[in-house]
Design an enzyme around this catalytic site. Structure first.
Site, short mmCIF file in Angstrom:
data_model
loop_
_atom_site.label_atom_id
_atom_site.label_comp_id
_atom_site.label_asym_id
_atom_site.label_seq_id
_atom_site.Cartn_x
_atom_site.Cartn_y
_atom_site.Cartn_z
N GLY A 175 2.88 5.45 4.65
CA GLY A 175 2.19 5.95 5.90
C GLY A 175 0.71 5.29 6.23
N SER B 107 -5.83 4.08 -18.16
CA SER B 107 -6.93 4.42 -17.30
C SER B 107 -7.60 5.75 -17.70
CB SER B 107 -6.82 4.29 -15.89
OG SER B 107 -5.77 5.01 -15.18
N THR C 70 4.31 -1.05 8.51
CA THR C 70 5.53 -1.53 9.51
C THR C 70 5.06 -1.79 10.84
OG1 THR C 70 7.00 -0.42 7.94
CG2 THR C 70 7.83 -1.12 10.26
N GLY D 279 0.56 2.54 7.58
CA GLY D 279 0.80 1.61 8.80
C GLY D 279 1.02 0.21 8.49
N GLY E 248 0.73 -1.31 0.10
CA GLY E 248 0.06 0.02 0.01
C GLY E 248 0.81 1.30 0.04
N LYS F 221 -8.33 5.44 -5.95
CA LYS F 221 -8.77 6.25 -6.74
C LYS F 221 -10.16 6.97 -6.27
CE LYS F 221 -7.06 4.51 -11.22
NZ LYS F 221 -7.21 4.01 -12.35
#
Length: 782
Positions: free
Chosen positions: A368, A688, A372, A370, A365, A731
């Site tokens: 920031g 896209s 780790t 989460g 993902g 998106k």
């Protein structure tokens, strides 16, 4: 034995022109020099007998190949040699003749004669041309000096010969004496013999002397060094033996034997696997025979330290209470329901079947979100040790598998090092940034990870340093990645991917209240009554100062506010501060993020698309315009090949359906079209944006604006179909953050809305289309 001796003084004029030739195969004779010889061949003995009955003078020529033969031909001998007088001759009982000959002068063979069983030739006698001068004297002086140094370094060379050399006044005779004395090859001596010019002969012999002196000095240096090393070792050995005897008298044990006993006790205590135990005992036997000062001693002892320190059988007990584990996961992270569900399923399986193999999870993902910290939370929920390895930029295979013990300073790889530090064989291993592993001439670390991350293989993982298998099947491996495209397919196939897409506004509000604000208060030394945030203020920070899928920038902005409050309180300006919507700008400045969609799409030819990036979803604006020209199409904005092809396909569709769209047939004959995607410094690619380009062109050519607060995504075909695309959740969340109210999606992507929270779905109206005409009907104003 019979012996005959000559006592005649021979002048150059007395030497005959025709001489019997005696071959030499392992030595050379120079004029004025005395040489002992042994003659064994019958022909040579006949030659000596006839010479003794006549003038006692013979010719000596060196054989080209240094192999003794029974019969020599003139082709086997050099043409230049020396005439010699037989000073003494003695015959032995075994039909050998011992000679003592003295060189008379140089000779050169003119022709060989027939009629004798031995070689006989007509020769020319060469006389030295005496030369005097400063250069000759300098060469002689230098040669004598160097020769004296050679005599000092050569124990077998008598010092008297140096005194003899100093007494010689003739330069040619001096050169011959030294050339015959120094230890050089027969070929080099023959070369000196063939030099008739005295000056050239002196230079050649000087070169030979210098070369031999260098060899002797180097050999003397090596000998001195070796002798010093030997003396040192003998001294150390003598001292060690004395120390050993003293310790025996005192009843003390030797330290190495104590260390060997300690290792033996550790090996027994550890109960190593069979293969590891055999290797440990073999290394221990080697260690017991070494001295502690040996370099190999340190290598062997370090290896035994690693073998006996690894947790071969030590495990931590898993917390299999599902309710407690769920509570811990919910305490540490808000949301991330899919990831939590998968971890609880793993715990449930372990509870029902303890010997089951662990999964290889991959949290993928944007930064920031989460990933780790979720791994650390998993370890806390399981009650296991946690170890994190950052793989970003790792290019050396030895980082994973370790170095072989043959290398200086070798160590195991990071996997085995992590197992030792964890002190258990079932920790949670976090392999961070697995998508950023590189490869170069030092190997491919991702290939080394194939065995580590395969539950069917890692029960016998082999580290190059240990060289014995270690069981990794009890380890729970968790990897993280921002994108999956850069991970090799074979490695990706071994992992179960869990996607962390990002957070909605409501989720960010709750995470900020539960985790971020309390953490930053504590980090800046603020008490609960000194600072407070209203919900509206936090919402303003999220929407007005950050636009991201994760939470890092949000936490930075909250930290900035906390620093400002801490400064005011420290200066005594106030005792407590409440952060509200109307005073956020005092700490963060003016609002940095505004909704661009309404402003940009207020004119025909501008459409809002949705794009996926490594950092999450983004809005993508596409602008189109036309000018006078001749059917040209210009594309700008650093577009990739796929995106350019989408623009060409969109224009082709519009030209093919111009009449149904109300566009003049001859419009394209007289106009050029330009499509631009702003943020031109950022490369863009992918299919896209096809739907967005089609809508922008249709809006431009029909002069109809696009509905406000509308965004779209989808791939197009020339047949007028809209194909599905990826990254729908990212998106949609990006559109939600930007205040978009309507989204057009391919009909095939309708199933992807299941991943999106109901709260977001309630705030956005979705249109699902499978044809381009439906896109235009929905997007363009009537």
């Amino acid at each position: 034995m019979t012996e005959q001796q000559a006592s005649l003084e021979i002048s150059a004029e007395q030497i005959p022109e025709f001489l019997p030739i005696l071959p030499l195969f392992d030595t050379a004779l120079f004029p004025k020099m005395v040489l002992p010889l042994v003659v064994m061949q019958a022909e040579s003995i006949q030659l000596v007998d006839e010479a003794m009955s006549q003038s006692r003078i013979i010719g000596l020529l060196v054989a080209k190949n240094q192999i003794q033969k029974d019969n020599y031909s003139h082709d086997d001998l050099y043409a230049v040699g020396a005439s010699a007088l037989i000073l003494r001759m003695a015959k032995t009982e075994d039909n050998k003749a011992q000679l003592l000959v003295q060189g008379l002068g140089r000779l050169k063979v003119k022709e060989y004669l027939q009629g004798k069983p031995y070689l006989q030739a007509r020769v020319e006698h060469i006389k030295d041309v005496e030369k005097k001068g400063k250069e000759i004297e300098a060469l002689m002086s230098n040669m004598i000096s160097q020769f004296g140094r050679i005599a000092e370094l050569s124990p077998g060379l008598p010092q008297e010969i140096v005194a003899m050399a100093k007494s010689i006044q003739e330069p040619g005779v001096l050169a011959d004496l030294i050339a015959s004395t120094v230890n050089t090859s027969i070929e080099e001596k023959q070369a000196v013999l063939e030099i008739f010019d005295v000056k050239k002969r002196l230079k050649e012999v000087t070169r030979i002397v210098n070369y031999q002196l260098e060899i002797l000095e180097l050999g003397n240096k090596i000998q001195t060094q070796v002798k010093g090393d030997m003396d040192k070792r003998q001294k150390e050995y003598y001292l060690r033996e004395q120390l050993k005897a003293i310790k025996e008298e005192l009843g003390e044990k030797d330290e190495p034997s104590v260390e060997v006993d300690d290792y033996r006790a550790k090996i027994e205590e550890k109960d190593l696997p069979e293969e590891a135990r055999k290797e440990a005992e073999r290394e221990l036997n080697r260690l017991s025979r070494m001295h502690p000062s040996s370099a190999e001693y340190t290598v062997a002892s370090t290896y035994l330290d690693w073998l006996t320190a690894l947790p071969w059988h030590e495990s931590t007990k898993d917390n299999l209470d599902i309710k407690t584990a769920r509570k811990i996961l919910d305490q540490d992270h808000y949301g991330l329901e899919k990831a939590k569900k998968r971890i609880l399923e793993y715990l449930a399986v372990r509870k029902l079947k303890p010997e089951s193999k662990g999964p290889i999870l991959c949290f993928a993902g944007p930064p920031g979100t989460g990933k780790t910290s979720l791994g650390l939370s998993v370890a806390r929920a399981l009650g296991r040790k946690f170890f994190r390895i950052s793989l970003g930029g790792v290019r050396d295979e030895a980082e994973i598998r370790g170095h072989r013990r043959t290398y200086v300073g070798a160590l195991p790889g990071r996997i085995i090092q992590g197992i030792r530090r964890s002190e258990s064989n079932n920790p949670v291993f976090m392999l961070d940034e697995i998508d950023k592993v590189g490869s170069d001439f030092r190997g491919d670390p991702s290939s080394a990870l194939l065995e580590v991350l395969d539950p069917e293989q890692n029960f016998s993982f082999s580290d190059h340093y240990l060289d014995v298998p270690f069981d990794l099947s009890k380890v729970m491996f968790i990897t993280t990645a921002n994108i999956l495209d850069t991970i090799p397919s074979a490695l990706l196939d071994r992992m179960e991917v869990l996607r962390l897409h990002g957070y909605t506004l409501e989720e960010k509000l709750k995470i900020a209240k539960r985790y971020l604000i309390p953490r930053q208060k504590d980090a800046h030394g603020l008490k609960s009554n000194q600072i407070s945030f209203t919900k509206g203020a936090v919402k303003r920070i999220i929407t007005g100062y950050t636009r991201e899928a994760g939470l890092r920038n949000l936490e930075r902005e909250i930290a900035t506010v906390c620093r400002g409050v801490a400064a005011n309180i420290a200066e005594g300006k106030s005792k407590s501060i409440s952060i509200k919507v109307n005073n956020v700008f005092e700490y963060l400045g003016p609002v940095r993020m505004t909704s661009e969609a309404k402003a940009r799409t207020s004119t025909p030819g501008v459409a809002t698309g949705l794009a996926w990036t490594q950092a999450g979803g983004e809005l993508l604006f596409i602008e189109a315009t036309f000018m006078k020209g001749n059917k040209g199409l210009t594309l700008t904005g650093q577009l990739g090949d796929v995106m350019k092809e989408s623009a060409t396909a969109a224009l082709s569709f519009i030209r093919a359906n111009a009449s149904s769209l109300g566009i003049s047939e001859d419009f394209f004959q007289n106009h050029d079209i330009h499509i631009h995607v702003p943020a031109g410094a950022i490369p863009k690619d992918g299919p896209s944006a096809g739907v967005t380009m089609l809508t922008a062109l249709a809006s431009l050519l029909t002069k109809k604006t696009i509905n406000k607060d509308l965004a779209m995504t989808g791939e197009i075909t020339l047949r007028g179909q809209v194909l599905p695309v990826g990254g729908i959740k990212e998106k949609v969340l990006a559109a939600h953050r930007a205040g978009i109210k309507t989204i057009i999606l391919p009909k095939w992507n309708e199933k992807d809305l299941e991943d999106i929270s109901q709260d977001v779905q309630n705030k956005i109206h979705f249109y699902f289309v499978d044809k381009m005409q439906d896109v235009l009907k929905t997007a363009l104003t009537k």
